[in-house]
Design a protein around this motif. Structure first.
Motif, PDB file in Angstrom:
ATOM      1  N   ALA A 102       0.826  -1.200   0.000  1.00 34.37           N
ATOM      2  CA  ALA A 102       0.000   0.000   0.000  1.00 34.37           C
ATOM      3  C   ALA A 102       0.863   1.254   0.000  1.00 34.37           C
ATOM      4  O   ALA A 102       0.579   2.235  -0.712  1.00 34.37           O
ATOM      5  CB  ALA A 102      -0.932  -0.010   1.212  1.00 34.37           C
ATOM      6  N   ALA A 103       1.941   1.247   0.780  1.00 32.18           N
ATOM      7  CA  ALA A 103       2.829   2.413   0.849  1.00 32.18           C
ATOM      8  C   ALA A 103       3.468   2.697  -0.503  1.00 32.18           C
ATOM      9  O   ALA A 103       3.695   3.856  -0.865  1.00 32.18           O
ATOM     10  CB  ALA A 103       3.901   2.188   1.912  1.00 32.18           C
ATOM     11  N   CYS A 104       3.761   1.638  -1.260  1.00 31.43           N
ATOM     12  CA  CYS A 104       4.372   1.832  -2.579  1.00 31.43           C
ATOM     13  C   CYS A 104       3.423   2.488  -3.575  1.00 31.43           C
ATOM     14  O   CYS A 104       3.868   2.987  -4.617  1.00 31.43           O
ATOM     15  CB  CYS A 104       4.848   0.490  -3.125  1.00 31.43           C
ATOM     16  N   LEU A 105       2.140   2.484  -3.284  1.00 37.57           N
ATOM     17  CA  LEU A 105       1.160   3.123  -4.170  1.00 37.57           C
ATOM     18  C   LEU A 105       0.992   4.607  -3.865  1.00 37.57           C
ATOM     19  O   LEU A 105       0.251   5.296  -4.570  1.00 37.57           O
ATOM     20  CB  LEU A 105      -0.195   2.429  -4.022  1.00 37.57           C
ATOM     21  N   LEU A 106       1.666   5.108  -2.820  1.00 43.40           N
ATOM     22  CA  LEU A 106       1.422   6.467  -2.337  1.00 43.40           C
ATOM     23  C   LEU A 106       2.668   7.335  -2.459  1.00 43.40           C
ATOM     24  O   LEU A 106       3.791   6.823  -2.420  1.00 43.40           O
ATOM     25  CB  LEU A 106       0.989   6.422  -0.864  1.00 43.40           C
ATOM     26  N   PRO A 107       2.490   8.659  -2.577  1.00 42.28           N
ATOM     27  CA  PRO A 107       3.637   9.561  -2.467  1.00 42.28           C
ATOM     28  C   PRO A 107       4.319   9.390  -1.112  1.00 42.28           C
ATOM     29  O   PRO A 107       3.671   9.090  -0.107  1.00 42.28           O
ATOM     30  CB  PRO A 107       2.994  10.949  -2.593  1.00 42.28           C
ATOM     31  N   ARG A 108       5.605   9.585  -1.054  1.00 41.08           N
ATOM     32  CA  ARG A 108       6.369   9.300   0.161  1.00 41.08           C
ATOM     33  C   ARG A 108       5.934  10.147   1.351  1.00 41.08           C
ATOM     34  O   ARG A 108       6.053   9.722   2.503  1.00 41.08           O
ATOM     35  CB  ARG A 108       7.870   9.507  -0.101  1.00 41.08           C
ATOM     36  N   ASP A 109       5.435  11.352   1.114  1.00 45.82           N
ATOM     37  CA  ASP A 109       5.076  12.216   2.247  1.00 45.82           C
ATOM     38  C   ASP A 109       3.634  12.015   2.712  1.00 45.82           C
ATOM     39  O   ASP A 109       3.154  12.725   3.596  1.00 45.82           O
ATOM     40  CB  ASP A 109       5.302  13.690   1.899  1.00 45.82           C
ATOM     41  N   THR A 110       2.936  11.042   2.155  1.00 47.64           N
ATOM     42  CA  THR A 110       1.566  10.749   2.575  1.00 47.64           C
ATOM     43  C   THR A 110       1.568  10.147   3.974  1.00 47.64           C
ATOM     44  O   THR A 110       2.336   9.237   4.276  1.00 47.64           O
ATOM     45  CB  THR A 110       0.904   9.747   1.616  1.00 47.64           C
ATOM     46  N   ARG A 139       4.495  13.301  11.186  1.00 45.49           N
ATOM     47  CA  ARG A 139       5.016  14.303  10.253  1.00 45.49           C
ATOM     48  C   ARG A 139       6.498  14.562  10.487  1.00 45.49           C
ATOM     49  O   ARG A 139       7.212  15.019   9.583  1.00 45.49           O
ATOM     50  CB  ARG A 139       4.213  15.599  10.360  1.00 45.49           C
ATOM     51  N   ASP A 140       6.978  14.274  11.695  1.00 42.59           N
ATOM     52  CA  ASP A 140       8.399  14.432  12.007  1.00 42.59           C
ATOM     53  C   ASP A 140       9.187  13.146  11.804  1.00 42.59           C
ATOM     54  O   ASP A 140      10.345  13.045  12.230  1.00 42.59           O
ATOM     55  CB  ASP A 140       8.566  14.905  13.460  1.00 42.59           C
ATOM     56  N   GLY A 141       8.561  12.152  11.195  1.00 44.33           N
ATOM     57  CA  GLY A 141       9.276  10.934  10.856  1.00 44.33           C
ATOM     58  C   GLY A 141       9.118   9.780  11.820  1.00 44.33           C
ATOM     59  O   GLY A 141       9.728   8.725  11.633  1.00 44.33           O
ATOM     60  N   TRP A 142       8.294   9.940  12.864  1.00 41.86           N
ATOM     61  CA  TRP A 142       8.091   8.865  13.825  1.00 41.86           C
ATOM     62  C   TRP A 142       7.071   7.859  13.293  1.00 41.86           C
ATOM     63  O   TRP A 142       6.142   8.216  12.560  1.00 41.86           O
ATOM     64  CB  TRP A 142       7.621   9.420  15.169  1.00 41.86           C
ATOM     65  N   LEU A 143       7.252   6.621  13.693  1.00 39.33           N
ATOM     66  CA  LEU A 143       6.299   5.559  13.384  1.00 39.33           C
ATOM     67  C   LEU A 143       5.488   5.309  14.647  1.00 39.33           C
ATOM     68  O   LEU A 143       6.019   4.804  15.643  1.00 39.33           O
ATOM     69  CB  LEU A 143       7.012   4.280  12.936  1.00 39.33           C
ATOM     70  N   LYS A 205       4.446   8.237   7.902  1.00 41.05           N
ATOM     71  CA  LYS A 205       4.598   8.594   6.490  1.00 41.05           C
ATOM     72  C   LYS A 205       4.925   7.336   5.688  1.00 41.05           C
ATOM     73  O   LYS A 205       5.669   6.464   6.149  1.00 41.05           O
ATOM     74  CB  LYS A 205       5.722   9.607   6.303  1.00 41.05           C
ATOM     75  N   ALA A 206       4.403   7.286   4.481  1.00 40.30           N
ATOM     76  CA  ALA A 206       4.713   6.149   3.623  1.00 40.30           C
ATOM     77  C   ALA A 206       6.215   6.007   3.435  1.00 40.30           C
ATOM     78  O   ALA A 206       6.772   4.901   3.534  1.00 40.30           O
ATOM     79  CB  ALA A 206       4.017   6.310   2.268  1.00 40.30           C
ATOM     80  N   GLY A 207       6.893   7.114   3.196  1.00 44.16           N
ATOM     81  CA  GLY A 207       8.339   7.073   2.986  1.00 44.16           C
ATOM     82  C   GLY A 207       9.100   6.633   4.220  1.00 44.16           C
ATOM     83  O   GLY A 207      10.100   5.911   4.119  1.00 44.16           O
ATOM     84  N   ALA A 208       8.652   7.065   5.402  1.00 43.62           N
ATOM     85  CA  ALA A 208       9.330   6.670   6.636  1.00 43.62           C
ATOM     86  C   ALA A 208       9.236   5.164   6.843  1.00 43.62           C
ATOM     87  O   ALA A 208      10.216   4.515   7.247  1.00 43.62           O
ATOM     88  CB  ALA A 208       8.718   7.410   7.820  1.00 43.62           C
ATOM     89  N   TYR A 209       8.081   4.589   6.562  1.00 37.99           N
ATOM     90  CA  TYR A 209       7.924   3.146   6.712  1.00 37.99           C
ATOM     91  C   TYR A 209       8.799   2.396   5.712  1.00 37.99           C
ATOM     92  O   TYR A 209       9.483   1.428   6.068  1.00 37.99           O
ATOM     93  CB  TYR A 209       6.452   2.768   6.536  1.00 37.99           C
ATOM     94  N   LEU A 210       8.795   2.838   4.471  1.00 38.60           N
ATOM     95  CA  LEU A 210       9.602   2.171   3.455  1.00 38.60           C
ATOM     96  C   LEU A 210      11.091   2.289   3.771  1.00 38.60           C
ATOM     97  O   LEU A 210      11.861   1.340   3.554  1.00 38.60           O
ATOM     98  CB  LEU A 210       9.302   2.748   2.076  1.00 38.60           C
ATOM     99  N   LYS A 260      11.996  -3.098  16.254  1.00 42.55           N
ATOM    100  CA  LYS A 260      13.419  -2.905  15.978  1.00 42.55           C
ATOM    101  C   LYS A 260      13.788  -1.448  15.710  1.00 42.55           C
ATOM    102  O   LYS A 260      14.923  -1.039  15.948  1.00 42.55           O
ATOM    103  CB  LYS A 260      13.823  -3.742  14.770  1.00 42.55           C
ATOM    104  N   THR A 261      12.858  -0.675  15.191  1.00 39.92           N
ATOM    105  CA  THR A 261      13.175   0.686  14.783  1.00 39.92           C
ATOM    106  C   THR A 261      13.486   1.591  15.977  1.00 39.92           C
ATOM    107  O   THR A 261      12.968   1.391  17.074  1.00 39.92           O
ATOM    108  CB  THR A 261      12.022   1.290  13.967  1.00 39.92           C
ATOM    109  N   LYS A 262      14.334   2.573  15.743  1.00 38.98           N
ATOM    110  CA  LYS A 262      14.623   3.600  16.749  1.00 38.98           C
ATOM    111  C   LYS A 262      13.637   4.762  16.652  1.00 38.98           C
ATOM    112  O   LYS A 262      13.760   5.726  17.405  1.00 38.98           O
ATOM    113  CB  LYS A 262      16.052   4.110  16.562  1.00 38.98           C
ATOM    114  N   ARG A 263      12.674   4.646  15.764  1.00 41.17           N
ATOM    115  CA  ARG A 263      11.716   5.724  15.533  1.00 41.17           C
ATOM    116  C   ARG A 263      10.317   5.341  16.003  1.00 41.17           C
ATOM    117  O   ARG A 263       9.339   5.942  15.586  1.00 41.17           O
ATOM    118  CB  ARG A 263      11.663   6.056  14.038  1.00 41.17           C
ATOM    119  N   ALA A 264      10.206   4.375  16.902  1.00 41.48           N
ATOM    120  CA  ALA A 264       8.897   3.901  17.361  1.00 41.48           C
ATOM    121  C   ALA A 264       8.334   4.820  18.438  1.00 41.48           C
ATOM    122  O   ALA A 264       9.031   5.221  19.373  1.00 41.48           O
ATOM    123  CB  ALA A 264       9.011   2.479  17.905  1.00 41.48           C
ATOM    124  N   ALA A 265       7.060   5.147  18.304  1.00 44.71           N
ATOM    125  CA  ALA A 265       6.373   6.023  19.260  1.00 44.71           C
ATOM    126  C   ALA A 265       4.986   5.462  19.526  1.00 44.71           C
ATOM    127  O   ALA A 265       4.500   4.584  18.805  1.00 44.71           O
ATOM    128  CB  ALA A 265       6.290   7.442  18.698  1.00 44.71           C
TER     129      ALA A 265
END
Length: 474
Positions: A102-110, A139-143, A205-210, A260-265
């Motif tokens: 699904a993320a690959c179907l979207l713009p990275r900033d979605t 929006r700041d890159g957190w998952l 963000k789609a891009g952050a996940y990818l 595993k990610t350091k961006r988990a919130a």
């Protein structure tokens, strides 16, 4: 086939589960998300309405398997939801690859909000407020995962332990994920005040996940990207490339990325929430009579308490039951103690191992043109009730092993049998010989109802040779 359409918040509705703990109501071909378990609308309809465009979300992407595509499309139409895409998974590969596709179907900033199709959330305004909080951090890159403040020591859910770093209003870092605990540890988690149920709802963000997949699960990313790049449009569906998607490991987003990610919130979900994963949960979220029973359908009880009793047709009468689950469908009856609700999947597995159809499908089987329902069967014949929706038609087909007798009950049918094309009205009938090329159509504005009697030495559904089909079935 990456898209460039700009979105605000795009819901990703995941509809891949089988819901075996809710057998015999939930079955492989018609699982719990397609059923109206808690009201008039189905679970997936409620999910889509919760994140509808009128509430500030973009049109959703629904990810499902091929068997459910037409039912899901119809259920979305019924609640006036027009999905951005219905993505068909050619193989079950769990949540990480599904969300990646699904993320690959979207713009990275979605901004994406990925959520299951079969969860119960009562306070929808509070849910949307929690998503809005998560979006600030996303929006700041957190998952961001949504966590539910626990109301009891629950052993059926995973837990999220909150950290002490404030990332945005109402959003903290995650110290640790915990798998489903035993009863003593669950009690400790609840008493700590720092542990939340993992609702399996994610905002990023789609891009952050990818990007995190590229670091932590590159095989998932590679397979998802390739399957989307070579995907095909099929009517209203996006059909992922089967060979590419098969290369993805079967892994959840929790194991692949979030743990595993350091961006988990985490943001707290301020709403009553349940994954409705068992009959115990169904009992807990149902209205109770004065004896603590949840009764659904034609049910009579005497000296029965604390039980969930459901009938989808016939009368169900109980005497002297305490804390039990009784579920009766048109072809099955299941009885179990409520304390064993999590183990009902073992029954479903045994039914499947026995090769019984009751594991896969109900008596009523839905097709893109309507449905058929078994009435009677014995060696050499079977009888079905058939409904064809207005304007729909069955495939042009023939059978190698069976003849068919069609009796129109209501409506008007257009019938093709070899070179003949004619119409039938209520109380009229026709005969389709073995090997004849035939088709049934409903050209009217009302449903067409028909009784079909099949006769032959083999009556399986795979005795169909389709010559022409509106729905691209082979």
């Amino acid at each position: 086939m990456n898209e460039t359409h700009t979105t605000n918040i795009t819901p990703i509705i995941l509809s891949g589960g089988a819901g075996t703990r809710l057998w015999p109501l939930s079955r492989r071909q018609f699982p719990k998300q397609l059923l109206p378990l808690t009201g008039d609308q189905t679970m997936i309809q409620n999910t889509a309405l919760r994140v509808a465009p009128e509430h500030g979300f973009d049109a959703p992407i629904v990810v499902c398997n091929e068997d459910h595509r037409f039912v899901i499309a119809e259920q979305m139409r019924e609640v006036a939801i027009a999905p951005r895409a219905i993505v068909l998974e050619p193989h079950a590969r769990n949540t990480a690859p599904a969300i990646a596709a699904a993320a690959c179907l979207l713009p990275r900033d979605t901004i994406m909000v990925a959520l299951a199709s079969d969860h119960l959330i009562d306070a929808t305004q509070d849910f949307r407020a929690s998503v809005a909080q998560a979006v600030k951090a996303a929006r700041d890159g957190w998952l961001v995962a949504l966590g539910v403040p626990p109301t009891r020591p629950e052993t059926g859910y995973g837990y999220i332990e909150e950290g002490d770093q404030i990332l945005a209003d109402g959003v903290l870092n995650i110290r640790r994920f915990h798998e489903k605990p035993d009863a003593d540890r669950a009690k400790t988690y609840v008493e700590s005040g720092l542990h939340l149920w993992n609702a399996s709802i994610f905002v990023f963000k789609a891009g952050a996940y990818l990007d995190e997949l590229a670091l932590l699960a590159p095989a998932v990313l590679g397979a998802a990207t390739a399957s989307v790049d070579t995907a095909m449009r099929d009517l209203d569906f996006v059909r992922l490339d089967a060979e590419s998607f098969a290369a993805a490991p079967s892994i959840s987003i929790d194991f692949a990325v979030m743990e595993k990610t350091k961006r988990a919130a985490v943001a707290r979900l301020a709403s009553d929430w349940s994954d409705v994963g068992s009959w115990e949960e169904m009992w807990r979220h149902s209205e109770h009579d004065e004896h603590g029973n949840a009764r659904v359908g034609d049910v009579i009880t005497v000296d029965t308490s604390g039980s969930y009793i459901r009938s989808d047709g016939r009368l169900v009468a109980t005497l002297g039951l305490t804390d039990h689950v009784v579920v009766a469908t048109k072809d099955s009856v299941m009885v179990a103690p409520r304390t064993r609700a999590q183990d009902i999947k073992l029954l479903a597995e045994k039914v499947a191992a026995a090769g019984r159809s009751e594991h896969d499908s109900h008596v009523r089987v839905y097709r893109p043109w309507g449905y058929y329902e078994g009435i009677d069967a014995a060696p050499g014949f079977q009888v079905k009730r058939i409904m064809v929706k207005p304007g729909e038609r069955l495939s042009l087909q023939k059978h190698a092993h069976r003849s068919e007798h069609w009796i129109i009950v209501s409506g008007r049918a257009r019938v093709t049998i070899d070179e003949r094309i004619f119409e039938l009205e209520a109380n009229q009938s026709t005969y389709v010989p073995v090997g004849s090329i035939h088709r049934l159509e409903n050209c009217e504005a009302e449903p067409l109802l028909m009784v079909e009697v099949q006769c032959g030495d083999y009556l399986g559904e795979d005795d169909i040779i389709r010559l022409e089909d509106n729905y691209h079935r082979s």
